[in-house]
Design an enzyme around this catalytic site. Structure first.
Site, PDB file in Angstrom:
ATOM      1  N   CYS A 145      44.337  34.693  39.015  1.00 39.15           N
ATOM      2  CA  CYS A 145      43.090  34.501  37.753  1.00 39.15           C
ATOM      3  C   CYS A 145      43.868  34.926  36.656  1.00 39.15           C
ATOM      4  O   CYS A 145      44.975  35.020  36.623  1.00 39.15           O
ATOM      5  CB  CYS A 145      42.006  35.196  37.993  1.00 39.15           C
ATOM      6  SG  CYS A 145      41.787  36.787  37.870  1.00 39.15           S
TER       7      CYS A 145
HETATM    8  C1  RB5 Z   1      37.975  33.759  33.193  1.00 40.48           C
HETATM    9  O1  RB5 Z   1      36.812  33.613  33.956  1.00 40.48           O
HETATM   10  C2  RB5 Z   1      38.723  35.284  33.527  1.00 40.48           C
HETATM   11  O2  RB5 Z   1      37.760  36.279  33.261  1.00 40.48           O
HETATM   12  C3  RB5 Z   1      39.437  35.130  34.765  1.00 40.48           C
HETATM   13  O3  RB5 Z   1      40.426  34.277  34.842  1.00 40.48           O
HETATM   14  C4  RB5 Z   1      40.023  36.534  35.219  1.00 40.48           C
HETATM   15  O4  RB5 Z   1      40.963  37.161  33.891  1.00 40.48           O
HETATM   16  C5  RB5 Z   1      39.312  37.720  35.379  1.00 40.48           C
HETATM   17  O5  RB5 Z   1      39.610  38.708  35.959  1.00 40.48           O
END
Ligand code: RB5
Length: 169
Positions: free
Chosen positions: A68
């Site tokens: 993420c």
């Molecule tokens: C976006 O939802 C962002 O919060 C996600 O990609 C991540 O960085 C969370 O830990």
């Protein structure tokens, strides 16, 4: 090179990076299952962290890769699935140790933090490294020895060993 079965997943923030890593792994001859997300439409990282972890725990994948923005959200989500051992990795040393000492079965990255070169190399090291650690410690982390945890003597054996100077790393 040993062909591995790998489950991969990400949130919408890093889909192009996930695709790049997926293509790299396929080009290396691995069997890769993409658990989504598949585009950049806003979604939620727990969906894909959980999905990859369930695939790894239930379907005999060799390991999972979750990505993420920071790696924090998706690694924590994946970790909530029983049997998942997730390591959030930003460097090659951690990639190796995560497998060697913790027997991690999911490697996590922040796609906005760590570049594709490090991610690819970290996955290569992760897949090649054998577990050499203490199985009982890993079982504790997996919650396989709950009676001791409930009696508040969690890690007692290891703590006693530490007190006697038997740990060296
Ligand atoms: C976006 O939802 C962002 O919060 C996600 O990609 C991540 O960085 C969370 O830990």
């Amino acid at each position: 090179m040993e062909r591995k079965r790998i489950a991969i997943g990400c949130d919408h923030i890093v889909t192009p990076i996930k695709n790049q890593i997926k293509n790299y792994l396929i080009s290396q001859g691995h069997d890769v299952v993409d658990c989504g997300t598949y585009d950049t439409v806003r979604t939620h990282y727990p969906i894909f962290g959980k999905r990859v972890a369930e695939e790894v725990v239930n379907n005999n994948f060799d390991f999972g890769v979750v990505i993420c923005g920071t790696g924090v959200g998706i690694s924590n989500s994946a970790q909530k699935v029983k049997g998942a051992r997730v390591a959030l990795v930003r460097d090659l040393y951690t990639a190796r140790k995560a497998r060697e000492q913790y027997n991690a079965n999911i490697i996590a990255f922040g796609g906005r933090i760590t570049g594709p070169g490090i991610i690819e190399e970290a996955i290569d090291i992760f897949r090649k490294t054998e577990f050499k650690g203490d199985q009982e410690l890993v079982d504790y982390l997996d919650g396989i020895i709950p009676e001791e945890a409930n009696k508040n003597v969690y890690f007692k054996k290891q703590l006693d060993k530490w007190d006697k100077g038997e740990y060296h790393d």
